[in-house]
Write a protein that holds these residues in place. Structure first.
Motif, PDB file in Angstrom:
ATOM      1  N   ALA A  73      33.588 -23.910 -57.864  1.00 58.30           N
ATOM      2  CA  ALA A  73      32.743 -25.107 -57.800  1.00 58.30           C
ATOM      3  C   ALA A  73      31.990 -25.214 -59.133  1.00 58.30           C
ATOM      4  CB  ALA A  73      31.750 -24.998 -56.645  1.00 58.30           C
ATOM      5  N   PRO A  74      31.694 -26.446 -59.592  1.00 54.80           N
ATOM      6  CA  PRO A  74      32.000 -27.713 -58.933  1.00 54.80           C
ATOM      7  C   PRO A  74      33.495 -27.996 -58.904  1.00 54.80           C
ATOM      8  CG  PRO A  74      31.041 -28.114 -61.105  1.00 54.80           C
ATOM      9  CD  PRO A  74      30.974 -26.643 -60.885  1.00 54.80           C
ATOM     10  N   CYS A 110      31.988 -32.081 -55.434  1.00 57.66           N
ATOM     11  CA  CYS A 110      31.295 -31.045 -54.645  1.00 57.66           C
ATOM     12  C   CYS A 110      30.721 -29.992 -55.597  1.00 57.66           C
ATOM     13  CB  CYS A 110      32.274 -30.400 -53.671  1.00 57.66           C
ATOM     14  SG  CYS A 110      33.075 -31.617 -52.606  1.00 57.66           S
ATOM     15  N   HIS A 111      29.420 -29.798 -55.505  1.00 59.28           N
ATOM     16  CA  HIS A 111      28.780 -28.860 -56.436  1.00 59.28           C
ATOM     17  C   HIS A 111      28.772 -27.430 -55.919  1.00 59.28           C
ATOM     18  CE1 HIS A 111      27.754 -31.855 -59.395  1.00 59.28           C
ATOM     19  NE2 HIS A 111      27.546 -32.668 -58.368  1.00 59.28           N
TER      20      HIS A 111
END
Ligand code: GLY
Length: 433
Positions: free
Chosen positions: A139-140, A157-158
């Motif tokens: 991630a991200p 999406c972090h």
């Protein structure tokens, strides 16, 4: 010349405006159009997904050209049906529209052809997608629905937990229906985004000036994702050298790959780009004019829009055509949205629309006439207000001021469209004093 314009949003109003200003002898029919387009065209109450009725209208009106605005009729094969009837149509076939409607196929095509884009893999089951996040992407990370999801199918999406949640919602809970039956797990890219449109005959391109969209609802790029709350053009980052580079490394190889797979792309190829440290890379392709970028780009066009649209729709080549010409001004478009947009836009709010000077274009998007004749809201994005001025700062101020003058209950708009350009200009000005 009689032309059928399919669509009824701000993008189609901007196309109608550009065609009408270019050629006052054009006889425009719009399906379904909107009250703003209705000032430039006859409108016919035909839904954009009623392909049989659209073909019947084109035949009955004996139009010489059909210009298709939205992606839905392109995805359903409107251009294929029109061509079978011998009616010239500007837009891709259903097969070529998959450049937008199947992000999975397009990603595979780009990776195979070496077209610069982020690495990604496609999944149909949540467990494998999560394993990819855990073991290969981290991630991200970006989770994308492969199909058309009304602009909501791309989730940045972090954290890994957020990615798992997005995967579950897409693949198991089916929040995007069939559009999310396949999902891409894609490496996150950093940089500024740019929208570059190019008219394409399947072989060559006529690129337009680039624009930058603003997807989030609120100032400072906060709040939920929307279809786009504003745009501006040109973008100073997008130099002629950058456009040449994108043409050589991205647009022409994409057209080549699409011909090779048997789906040559004719129409408007919209490259959503990320300007990374390694150069421009493709975020996504769309198969039609963007909204609201079109409302910022087309008012600056000084050469003909009709000629390349006609040429492409008749199967002619555009490689020898003079490049598109542009005013040296700036255009900033501020979207005025309805109360409740994007989740639950409220309809039927009465609109007070003042008159504006010619350097302000008010494009109708979600408007309708009530039975008593009043102009009312009828969609999420209600207007796109474009100001044209000799400097970016003036265009930004005038667009914001004009948006503020449009009144209806719950109207919402951003006051910072073009904030990146404003920051660049401030840095440049600080360096020259
Ligand atoms: N402005 C984003 C789009 O047209 O898809």
């Amino acid at each position: 010349m009689k032309i059928l314009l399919v669509g009824g949003g701000g993008r189609e109003h901007a196309i109608a405006d550009a065609l009408s200003r270019e050629n006052t002898t054009i006889d425009l029919v719009a399906a379904p159009g909107n009250p703003g387009i209705g000032q430039l065209a006859r409108t016919a109450p035909v839904n954009v997904t009623d392909l049989d009725a659209l073909c019947a209208l084109a035949e009955a009106e004996q139009v010489k050209l059909v210009v298709v605005g939205p992606e839905a009729p392109l995805a359903e094969g409107l251009v294929d049906m029109l061509r079978m009837r011998g009616i010239p149509a500007f837009g891709p076939t259903a097969g070529a529209a998959t450049v937008e409607t199947s992000k999975a196929d397009t990603k595979a095509m780009m990776l195979k052809a070496g077209i610069p884009t982020a690495l990604a893999e496609t999944f149909r089951d949540a467990k494998s997608a999560k394993t990819a996040v855990l073991t290969r992407y981290g991630a991200p990370v970006v989770i994308k629905a492969s199909g058309l999801a009304a602009g909501k199918g791309v989730i940045v999406c972090h954290t890994k937990a957020a990615a798992f949640d997005a995967i579950d919602r897409m693949l198991d809970e089916k929040v995007f229906g069939d559009a999310g039956a396949e999902c891409l797990v894609e490496a996150f890219m950093t940089g500024e985004e740019l929208s570059l449109f190019a008219i394409s005959d399947g072989y060559d391109v006529l690129p337009m000036i680039a624009a930058q969209d603003h997807k989030r609802l609120l100032d400072g790029d906060e709040g939920p994702n929307t279809g786009g709350m504003g745009a501006y053009a040109p973008v100073t980052l997008s130099t002629p050298a950058l456009i040449d580079d994108v043409t050589e490394r991205i647009l022409l190889p994409t057209l080549h790959a699409m011909r090779k797979r048997g789906t040559p792309f004719t129409g408007l190829l919209y490259a959503g780009l990320m300007l990374t440290e390694e150069g421009a890379k493709v975020v996504e392709f769309n198969c039609r004019f963007g909204d609201p970028e079109t409302q910022a780009i087309l008012p600056l066009l000084t050469s003909s829009l009709l000629e390349p649209l006609l040429a492409v729709s008749r199967g002619a080549r555009i490689g020898g055509m003079t490049p598109l010409q542009w005013r040296s001004d700036a255009a900033v478009t501020t979207v005025v949205a309805a109360r409740g947009y994007p989740d639950a836009p409220r309809a039927d709010d009465v609109i007070e629309l003042p008159s504006f000077s010619d350097d302000i274009r008010v494009y109708h998007a979600g408007t309708a006439r009530a039975s008593n004749g009043a102009l009312v809201t009828s969609g999420g994005r209600v207007f796109a207000v474009t100001a044209i001025a000799s400097t970016f700062a003036d265009a930004q101020q005038r667009s914001r001021d004009a948006a503020a003058r449009i009144e209806f209950e719950g109207a919402q708009y951003r006051c910072d469209i073009g904030w990146r350009e404003a920051a660049r200009n401030a840095t440049r000005d600080a360096g020259t004093t």
